[in-house]
Scaffold this motif. Structure first.
Motif, PDB file in Angstrom:
ATOM      1  N   ASP A   1       0.844  -1.203   0.000  1.00  0.00           N
ATOM      2  CA  ASP A   1       0.000   0.000   0.000  1.00  0.00           C
ATOM      3  C   ASP A   1       0.871   1.241   0.000  1.00  0.00           C
ATOM      4  OD1 ASP A   1      -2.103  -1.697   0.212  1.00  0.00           O
ATOM      5  OD2 ASP A   1      -2.773  -1.022   2.178  1.00  0.00           O
TER       6      ASP A   1
ATOM      7  N   TRP B   1       5.679  -8.086  -6.950  1.00  0.00           N
ATOM      8  CA  TRP B   1       4.232  -8.274  -6.994  1.00  0.00           C
ATOM      9  C   TRP B   1       3.755  -8.285  -8.446  1.00  0.00           C
ATOM     10  CZ3 TRP B   1      -0.129  -5.883  -8.815  1.00  0.00           C
ATOM     11  CH2 TRP B   1      -1.335  -6.383  -8.338  1.00  0.00           C
TER      12      TRP B   1
ATOM     13  N   ARG C   1       1.996 -11.449 -10.734  1.00  0.00           N
ATOM     14  CA  ARG C   1       0.768 -11.372 -11.545  1.00  0.00           C
ATOM     15  C   ARG C   1       1.046 -11.856 -12.946  1.00  0.00           C
ATOM     16  NH1 ARG C   1      -0.374 -12.644  -8.175  1.00  0.00           N
ATOM     17  NH2 ARG C   1       0.468 -11.475  -6.498  1.00  0.00           N
TER      18      ARG C   1
ATOM     19  N   TRP D   1      -0.876 -14.904 -15.050  1.00  0.00           N
ATOM     20  CA  TRP D   1      -1.699 -14.859 -16.254  1.00  0.00           C
ATOM     21  C   TRP D   1      -1.005 -15.474 -17.457  1.00  0.00           C
ATOM     22  CZ3 TRP D   1       0.301 -12.035 -20.138  1.00  0.00           C
ATOM     23  CH2 TRP D   1       1.031 -10.869 -19.856  1.00  0.00           C
TER      24      TRP D   1
ATOM     25  N   ARG E   1      -1.778 -19.064 -17.143  1.00  0.00           N
ATOM     26  CA  ARG E   1      -3.155 -19.311 -17.558  1.00  0.00           C
ATOM     27  C   ARG E   1      -3.286 -19.302 -19.074  1.00  0.00           C
ATOM     28  NH1 ARG E   1      -7.393 -15.920 -18.792  1.00  0.00           N
ATOM     29  NH2 ARG E   1      -6.330 -14.036 -18.119  1.00  0.00           N
TER      30      ARG E   1
ATOM     31  N   LEU F   1      -3.091   0.431  -7.824  1.00  0.00           N
ATOM     32  CA  LEU F   1      -2.440  -0.713  -7.172  1.00  0.00           C
ATOM     33  C   LEU F   1      -2.214  -0.481  -5.676  1.00  0.00           C
ATOM     34  CD1 LEU F   1       0.211  -1.592  -9.897  1.00  0.00           C
ATOM     35  CD2 LEU F   1      -1.947  -2.758  -9.433  1.00  0.00           C
TER      36      LEU F   1
ATOM     37  N   PRO G   1      -5.372  -2.663  -1.079  1.00  0.00           N
ATOM     38  CA  PRO G   1      -5.398  -4.123  -0.979  1.00  0.00           C
ATOM     39  C   PRO G   1      -6.608  -4.746  -1.679  1.00  0.00           C
ATOM     40  CG  PRO G   1      -5.768  -3.089   1.159  1.00  0.00           C
ATOM     41  CD  PRO G   1      -5.369  -2.012   0.222  1.00  0.00           C
TER      42      PRO G   1
ATOM     43  N   ARG H   1      -5.819  -4.685  -5.353  1.00  0.00           N
ATOM     44  CA  ARG H   1      -4.819  -5.702  -5.703  1.00  0.00           C
ATOM     45  C   ARG H   1      -5.433  -7.091  -5.636  1.00  0.00           C
ATOM     46  NH1 ARG H   1      -1.572  -2.653  -2.514  1.00  0.00           N
ATOM     47  NH2 ARG H   1      -1.536  -4.250  -0.897  1.00  0.00           N
TER      48      ARG H   1
ATOM     49  N   VAL I   1      -7.139  -7.694  -8.832  1.00  0.00           N
ATOM     50  CA  VAL I   1      -6.169  -7.980  -9.901  1.00  0.00           C
ATOM     51  C   VAL I   1      -5.616  -9.391  -9.743  1.00  0.00           C
ATOM     52  CG1 VAL I   1      -3.922  -7.348 -10.851  1.00  0.00           C
ATOM     53  CG2 VAL I   1      -5.567  -5.573 -10.292  1.00  0.00           C
ATOM     54  N   GLU I   2      -5.339  -9.777  -8.503  1.00  0.00           N
ATOM     55  CA  GLU I   2      -4.821 -11.128  -8.271  1.00  0.00           C
ATOM     56  C   GLU I   2      -5.828 -12.177  -8.731  1.00  0.00           C
ATOM     57  OE1 GLU I   2      -3.554 -11.406  -4.147  1.00  0.00           O
ATOM     58  OE2 GLU I   2      -2.157  -9.734  -4.413  1.00  0.00           O
TER      59      GLU I   2
ATOM     60  N   LEU J   1      -8.181 -11.794 -10.964  1.00  0.00           N
ATOM     61  CA  LEU J   1      -8.347 -11.757 -12.424  1.00  0.00           C
ATOM     62  C   LEU J   1      -7.117 -12.280 -13.157  1.00  0.00           C
ATOM     63  CD1 LEU J   1     -10.286  -8.415 -13.001  1.00  0.00           C
ATOM     64  CD2 LEU J   1     -11.153 -10.759 -13.012  1.00  0.00           C
ATOM     65  N   SER J   2      -5.977 -12.299 -12.477  1.00  0.00           N
ATOM     66  CA  SER J   2      -4.779 -12.872 -13.104  1.00  0.00           C
ATOM     67  C   SER J   2      -4.973 -14.354 -13.366  1.00  0.00           C
ATOM     68  CB  SER J   2      -3.553 -12.683 -12.200  1.00  0.00           C
ATOM     69  OG  SER J   2      -3.256 -11.312 -12.070  1.00  0.00           O
ATOM     70  N   ARG J   3      -5.891 -14.946 -12.609  1.00  0.00           N
ATOM     71  CA  ARG J   3      -6.145 -16.386 -12.781  1.00  0.00           C
ATOM     72  C   ARG J   3      -7.314 -16.650 -13.717  1.00  0.00           C
ATOM     73  NH1 ARG J   3      -7.100 -16.263  -7.762  1.00  0.00           N
ATOM     74  NH2 ARG J   3      -5.438 -15.682  -6.341  1.00  0.00           N
ATOM     75  N   GLY J   4      -7.897 -15.567 -14.250  1.00  0.00           N
ATOM     76  CA  GLY J   4      -8.984 -15.758 -15.199  1.00  0.00           C
ATOM     77  C   GLY J   4     -10.114 -14.784 -14.986  1.00  0.00           C
TER      78      GLY J   4
ATOM     79  N   ILE K   1      -8.455  -9.143 -16.859  1.00  0.00           N
ATOM     80  CA  ILE K   1      -7.271  -8.316 -16.665  1.00  0.00           C
ATOM     81  C   ILE K   1      -6.741  -7.841 -18.009  1.00  0.00           C
ATOM     82  CG2 ILE K   1      -5.457 -10.040 -16.791  1.00  0.00           C
ATOM     83  CD1 ILE K   1      -4.297  -8.792 -14.266  1.00  0.00           C
TER      84      ILE K   1
ATOM     85  N   PRO L   1      -3.301  -7.225 -19.305  1.00  0.00           N
ATOM     86  CA  PRO L   1      -1.936  -7.458 -18.818  1.00  0.00           C
ATOM     87  C   PRO L   1      -0.945  -6.357 -19.181  1.00  0.00           C
ATOM     88  CG  PRO L   1      -2.816  -9.419 -19.888  1.00  0.00           C
ATOM     89  CD  PRO L   1      -3.747  -8.302 -20.192  1.00  0.00           C
TER      90      PRO L   1
END
Lengths: 118, 118
Positions: A9, A85, A89, A93, A96, B15, B18, B21, B24-25, B27-30, B74, B76
């Motif tokens: 933060d 960080w 990310r 992705w 993925r 960013l 928290p 973030r 974003v975390e 959405l980084s996985r889909g 996301i 990227p």
DNA sequence: CGATTGGTTAAGCATATGCCTAAGTATCAG
DNA sequence: CTGATACTTAGGCATATGCTTAACCAATCG
């Protein structure tokens, strides 16, 4: 990995201001006293000091006073936390998209097999 | 290189929270619908929507509505802008430390030459 | 149809941020 | 000792941020 939120933060918040980034940019080229950091900024010296305080609280800048002049320097490893960080990310992705790519490959292969069957 | 300030402002500011973030975390996985992004957050849905708005304004997230469900994904390349700024700083201070190292090498060599003279 | 689900808008409030000016304090230079 | 320099602190103000609740739409589901 998720409990260091306040660190990130402070770090990202510190970077989210053009004056503060200008200070970091200047310090990347070498240490400097407060007044030199403040001079190019379009604001009063106390305002610049506050920005410096934010940078210092974020661990991006360290400073030390000798006589009446406070010399500031960058703390390079602080930036790497932010970088890590972002990299994490990207890895997620990319991974993925790789799997998605694999899946599309499989679909394509199956389709070709189907065509061959006809 | 310095006039895109507002882009970086929005990016780093996005960013610096928290909840954002965490989005974003996730959405980084889909991709995910709004409600799924909001569920784990300790706040009301409208509050989560505002965070989503900040992320979208920063170019980090793109979303599209189908029927009554809005699906978020996301973006990227937005992150890479932040990464580039950080990298540029690292290059600057590494370069400076290299020169400092060179300088110290020179000092050392001169000192040794002096010693040989004695 | 009516109820539910998923999202959106609006209004309002508490706190944080970013800036200012004015008034310090502590060196250092002459 | 005197004045200039280099910060530092304090107080105050305007705007931004983060959150809330209370409606409000629009696409389903029964």
């Amino acid at each position: 990995m998720l409990n260091q939120s306040t660190d990130l933060d402070r770090l990202f918040h510190a970077l989210a201001d053009p004056a503060r980034r200008a200070i970091v940019e200047r310090l990347s080229r070498g240490p400097a006293p407060v007044s030199e950091l403040a001079r190019p900024l379009p604001m009063s010296l106390p305002a610049a000091m506050q920005h410096l305080g934010v940078l210092e609280a974020a661990g991006l800048v360290r400073s030390e006073k000798a006589g009446r002049v406070r010399t500031c320097a960058i703390e390079p490893q602080a930036l790497s936390q932010a970088e890590q960080w972002i990299n994490a990310r990207r890895i997620e992705w990319e991974h993925r998209l790789d799997r998605l790519g694999d899946y599309l490959e499989i679909l394509k292969a199956e389709e070709e097999a189907d065509n061959a069957d006809q």
